[in-house]
Design an enzyme around this catalytic site. Structure first.
Site, mmCIF file in Angstrom:
data_model
loop_
_atom_site.group_PDB
_atom_site.id
_atom_site.type_symbol
_atom_site.label_atom_id
_atom_site.label_comp_id
_atom_site.label_asym_id
_atom_site.label_seq_id
_atom_site.Cartn_x
_atom_site.Cartn_y
_atom_site.Cartn_z
ATOM 1 N N ARG A 1 0.028 -9.189 13.775
ATOM 2 C CA ARG A 1 -0.519 -8.229 12.797
ATOM 3 C C ARG A 1 -1.278 -8.959 11.689
ATOM 4 N NH1 ARG A 1 4.273 -5.001 10.674
ATOM 5 N NH2 ARG A 1 2.735 -3.726 9.604
ATOM 6 N N ARG B 1 -9.637 0.014 8.552
ATOM 7 C CA ARG B 1 -9.062 -1.297 8.825
ATOM 8 C C ARG B 1 -10.057 -2.201 9.542
ATOM 9 N NH1 ARG B 1 -3.292 0.086 8.842
ATOM 10 N NH2 ARG B 1 -2.001 -1.756 9.120
ATOM 11 N N ARG C 1 11.690 -6.108 5.592
ATOM 12 C CA ARG C 1 11.498 -4.671 5.362
ATOM 13 C C ARG C 1 12.361 -3.836 6.310
ATOM 14 N NH1 ARG C 1 5.518 -2.238 5.144
ATOM 15 N NH2 ARG C 1 5.407 -2.811 7.348
ATOM 16 N N ARG D 1 11.343 -1.627 11.642
ATOM 17 C CA ARG D 1 10.248 -1.139 12.485
ATOM 18 C C ARG D 1 10.027 -2.123 13.625
ATOM 19 N NH1 ARG D 1 5.265 0.283 8.485
ATOM 20 N NH2 ARG D 1 4.143 -0.805 10.122
ATOM 21 N N LYS E 1 0.835 -1.210 0.000
ATOM 22 C CA LYS E 1 0.000 0.000 0.000
ATOM 23 C C LYS E 1 0.874 1.266 0.000
ATOM 24 C CE LYS E 1 -2.034 -1.175 3.924
ATOM 25 N NZ LYS E 1 -1.510 -2.516 4.279
#
Ligand code: AMP
Length: 211
Positions: free
Chosen positions: A169, A86, A125, A158, A13
């Site tokens: 998540r 969400r 990531r 992160r 996204k």
């Protein structure tokens, strides 16, 4: 053109929003980025949000909706909602906000990516602490390890991209966000895009949808 871009964490996204900003002049409203900025600024909102984010849980609807309302009230147009809504409750609240503000959503684009690929994207990531540029240890490493190509800032993982948090998540996504597909199918605004492809290919398809 006002868009909702939704999908699991790691679906792309943020990456697609970045391209839409650069090439279509759109404005991104990313609730995740807004929370990270609030955490960086150590505001009350940031402190509240961090409790949930570090555990991979959703920030309560009332907090998120209030924050989005504030942004929309500034009069943004040609926007991409990235990471919001969400939950179905957020989607319903958004519909009410849009009516109140005389705004509308043109398309809700769902980025479809298989679970195994999401895990790989999220664990690998890395992000720049300073400008938010996104890297991946295998598919898109920074030129100098730990240093952002764009601003020279520190490139980090992160907190919520650590393996133990990712699992929560993804489960949270399945339980709360996945039902949004049905919600937007009913509205007639739903479009699905195969997000398990090269960034440019995905972008081209999104571009066709919004043209
Ligand atoms: P993201 O950058 O979109 O992956 O969001 C990072 C984290 O911020 C999420 O795991 C949630 O804890 C929180 N967050 C972002 N957007 C929302 C939202 N719309 N509702 C609830 N929590 C959110």
């Amino acid at each position: 053109m006002n868009l909702i871009l939704f999908g699991a964490p790691g679906a792309g996204k943020g990456t697609q929003s970045e391209l839409l900003i650069k090439r279509q002049g759109m404005t991104q409203i990313s609730t995740g980025d807004l929370f990270r900025a609030a955490i960086k600024g150590q505001t009350d909102l940031g402190k509240k949000a961090q409790e949930f984010m570090d555990k991979g849980q959703l920030v309560p609807d009332s907090i998120v909706i209030g924050m989005v309302e504030e942004v929309l009230q500034k009069g943004v147009t040609n926007f991409i909602l990235d990471g919001f809504p969400r939950t179905v409750a957020q989607a319903q609240a958004l519909d009410e906000l849009l009516v109140k503000m005389n705004l509308s959503i043109d398309k809700a684009i769902f980025l479809e990516v298989p679970m195994k690929i999401l895990m790989d994207r999220l664990t690998g990531r890395r992000v720049c602490k300073n400008c938010g540029a996104v890297y991946h240890v295998v598919s898109k490493p920074s030129k100098v390890e730990g240093k952002c190509d764009l601003c020279g800032g520190e490139v980090i993982q992160r907190n919520d991209d650590k393996a133990e948090v990712i699992e929560t998540r993804l489960k949270t996504y399945e339980e709360f966000t996945s039902p949004l597909k049905e919600f937007y199918k009913k509205s007639g605004k739903y479009t699905e895009v195969d997000g398990n492809r090269d960034t440019e290919e995905v972008y081209k398809e999104i571009e066709k949808i919004i043209k």
